[in-house]
Design a protein around this motif. Structure first.
Motif: not given
Lengths: 365, 380
Positions: A21-24, A96-100
């Motif tokens: 989701t965050t990459v998108s 955390i990395l994905a959120l950031y």
């Protein structure tokens, strides 16, 4: 009751979903960045450090999974407990990395423009300071432009103060020597202007202090790229190992604080500052050209200086403009921004398992 | 009842035996994995002179490796002696304590092997792949400090230039004979046209004091790095090894090992990273000190035109804005240089010390007793 295996599976699935989701969401110009590329200031760029850190994290995950499997085979409770704890830590780091990455990706496309077009501090008002007239690029570029604008005001203030000082000094140093031999008389013509020099000396101290502080802020803004590309991956790498986990948490908290919270804080203080004073100081008549020495012959030097100073001291005059720009906007408001950032970073580090003592950094700032 | 107890105890002993064999097997598996990773590091490791030199010709005990091994051997001897005394006195608790100490000697030896392999791995990394100018991370940290020192020196020269320029401008005096009425009557106008610039000198001197402090601090960082590289492994680590093996001093030994390892490895590493964050800039060249030339250029038209009556005053008025810009530019240049210096000498090192304190805390917690070096950071 959810057992350990289901929790692990749930954690892995949630992390994957969040990552996708965050990459998108971290889209650069409506096109998601490919694998191994990251959205930095609106462009998809490779990051060797981040890719290396993700690989190390993946390898650590595999190693711990192997240890977990061995623990299962050998029915060793300590190995199992250790492996489960470490697996959750690695999954937490991935989360955390994905959120950031998601947050930094939408910072330029969603959060920044929202702050830019509307006044968050004063809902219902449009933002001043030319908002909407200058095209929005990225948060970093906007904040850098804001600070550069302040710096040009500071430079004008330095020139203005230097010129006022020169004028006051020139006038106060004028003296007449009358010699009727053998008597001679020495007459200072405008001694009262000497006291103005002392005031201007104090003003110069304040201007220079603001200038140095502003210069440090500008240099810090220039470090954002380095913080994202270097500090964050190092934090991820450190967080993969138990001995260095707390330091990795601290690094991640610092990277998050200075690359996401600080830009938003700058947008907030810019909003507050432009609400109070929308224009630069040139419009207040704060220019030494307004009192060209050539006019002193016809209007009288003292009258001319008095008129200029009275005009400059009026509300919304030159002195008030510079006092606000240099004292409040360049010096005081950024201190609040940095304090907010450091507090968020400290609390984030505490959540991640690190204890950061920012007192040294606060004292330096 | 006795039979059931015996049966029960036999069952317990069977369970205990299988648990012990499982533990032993797990231990073997873990040690094998560790040994494999050590082997890999030994195959690909390169030599960072201080960390990876184990034997030095001429002086056997100069290297940290030999000293650590001697410390381990000494600890083992002491523990063995302690065990003998305990057995001789018939004190099983003391004998158990000696066994625990012996396990800790083995554990400390393992820590040393892991550390040695880790440092070898660090030294094997070619930092140029990550955009740093030199291959060794230790050398790049030195480059950071050299850059910080050159920036501080350049700022010092820049502010000194500004002070000299402004002092020179402020001391300029113009004299105009208004009524040259013969030998006995004379009316002369004196004016120091740029005397007001003295108001800026105080601020510039304040900046110069700040810059002098940064020059001293940047030199201190280099001295700290040199001391760490030369002494921490040679002295602190062997002392920590010896102390960690004995129960009364185990925690202190763990702290010393954590400090030695943490500072030796991560202090240069963090500053190499800071150098990369700054963009790996080269050392700053000292700015030109030709303030005298620029003043002479300014004074020449004034001096020439002063030969004509009142022409000097007219030129002075025209030069007013030139001098204002010159003074303003000098102050701004000094201020910009000071800003660069503060970032490299104070702010980035403060962030690095925060991370270093956290690293040492984590390692000391694992090896012995938790230690907080935040106070040291404040003092530095």
């Amino acid at each position: 009751m959810i057992n350990m295996n289901n929790r692990l599976l749930l954690g892995v699935v949630l992390s994957l979903l969040l990552f996708i989701t965050t990459v998108s969401a971290a889209a650069c110009d409506t096109t998601p960045c490919g694998f191994g590329l990251y959205c930095i200031y609106g462009q998809c760029k490779p990051n060797l450090f981040l890719n290396s850190a993700v690989i190390v994290m993946g390898l650590t995950f595999l190693l711990i999974a192997m240890v977990y499997a061995i623990g299962r085979v050998l029915e060793h409770p300590r190995l199992l407990h250790w492996a489960e704890t470490e697996l959750w830590e690695v999954i937490g780091t991935a989360f955390i990395l994905a959120l950031y990455l998601g947050a930094s990706g939408i910072l330029d496309d969603l959060i920044g423009p929202a702050f830019y077009r509307t006044s968050i501090a004063y809902p219902g008002e449009l933002r001043g300071g030319g908002a909407g007239t200058v095209p929005w690029t990225t948060v970093n570029a906007h904040v850098r432009g804001y600070l550069d604008g302040l710096m040009s005001e500071v430079k004008n203030a330095i020139r203005f103060t230097a010129a006022m000082g020169m004028l006051a000094g020139m006038v106060s140093s004028m003296s007449l020597s009358v010699t009727i031999s053998p008597q001679s008389m020495y007459v200072p013509l405008f001694p009262a202007f000497g006291s103005l020099q002392q005031l201007l000396s104090m003003a110069m101290y304040a201007v220079v202090a603001s200038a140095v502080q502003l210069q440090v802020q500008i240099k810090f803004v220039d470090l954002w790229d380095g913080m994202f590309t270097v500090l964050l991956p190092l934090g991820v790498l450190f967080r993969a190992f138990p001995l260095t986990r707390s330091a990795g948490s601290a690094l991640i908290a610092i990277a998050v604080g200075f690359t996401i919270i600080l830009p938003i804080a700058y947008l907030l203080i810019e909003d507050v500052a432009t609400h109070y004073w929308n224009n630069n100081c040139a419009g207040t008549g704060a220019s030494i050209e307004a009192i060209k020495p050539g006019t002193s012959i016809s209007t009288g030097l003292e009258d001319m200086m008095r008129d200029y100073i009275e005009k400059a001291l009026q509300p919304k005059g030159a002195f008030q403009c510079y006092a606000f720009k240099l004292g409040i906007e360049a010096l005081l408001l950024p201190v609040f921004a940095y304090l907010i950032t450091l507090n968020v970073a400290r609390n984030l580090a505490a959540i991640l398992g690190a204890h950061i003592d920012f007192s040294t950094l606060v004292r330096v700032i | 009842m006795i039979e059931s107890c015996t049966t029960a105890s036999r069952g317990r002993s069977t369970t205990l035996e299988s648990h012990n064999s499982t533990q032993g097997l797990a231990r073997v598996v873990v040690l094998s994995l560790v040994a494999l990773s050590m082997l890999a590091n030994l195959v690909f490791a390169d030599a960072c002179e201080v960390a990876t030199t184990f034997f030095k010709e001429g002086s056997l005990t100069e290297t940290w490796g030999v000293r650590a091994v001697i410390a381990l051997a000494l600890s083992s001897l002491l523990v063995a002696l302690f065990y003998m005394i305990a057995k001789g006195l018939g004190k099983p608790e003391l004998a158990n304590r000696a066994k625990t100490d012996l396990n800790q000697v083995l554990m400390t030896a393992l820590i040393l092997v892991i550390f040695s392999a880790f440092v070898g791995g660090i030294c094997a990394i070619d930092a140029r792949q990550f955009g740093l100018p030199k291959s060794s991370l230790f050398e790049n940290s030195k480059s950071y400090f050299e850059y910080a020192r050159s920036t501080a020196m350049a700022a010092y020269v820049e502010t000194a230039n500004a002070i000299m320029k402004i002092s020179g401008l402020a001391s300029f005096r113009a004299t105009e004979n208004l009524i040259p009425a013969g030998l006995f009557v004379n009316i002369t106008l004196f004016v120091l046209p740029f005397a007001g610039l003295n108001s800026a000198i105080g601020a510039l001197q304040f900046m110069m004091n700040v810059v002098l402090t940064t020059v001293a601090v940047s030199s201190a960082w280099i001295a700290v790095l040199t001391a760490i590289e030369s002494s921490f492994l040679q002295l602190l680590l062997p002392a920590g090894v010896l102390l960690r093996c004995l129960m009364p001093t185990r925690e202190l030994g763990g702290v010393l090992i954590a400090i030695a390892v943490g500072f030796f490895v991560f202090y240069p590493l963090l500053f190499s990273i800071s150098y990369l964050v700054l963009g790996a800039p080269p050392e700053k060249a000292a700015p030109s000190t030709d303030w005298y030339g620029s003043i002479i250029k300014l004074y020449t038209p004034l001096t020439v035109t002063s030969l004509l009556p009142a022409a000097g005053l007219v030129t002075l008025v025209a030069e007013f804005f030139v001098v204002r810009n010159m003074a303003g530019t000098a102050i701004i240049a000094g201020m910009a240089a000071v800003g660069d210096t503060l970032l490299a000498v104070f702010i980035l090192p403060a962030i690095n010390w925060i991370i270093l304190a956290e690293l040492v805390r984590g390692m000391s917690r694992a090896l012995g007793e938790e230690v907080d070096i935040g106070t040291l950071a404040r003092m530095v």
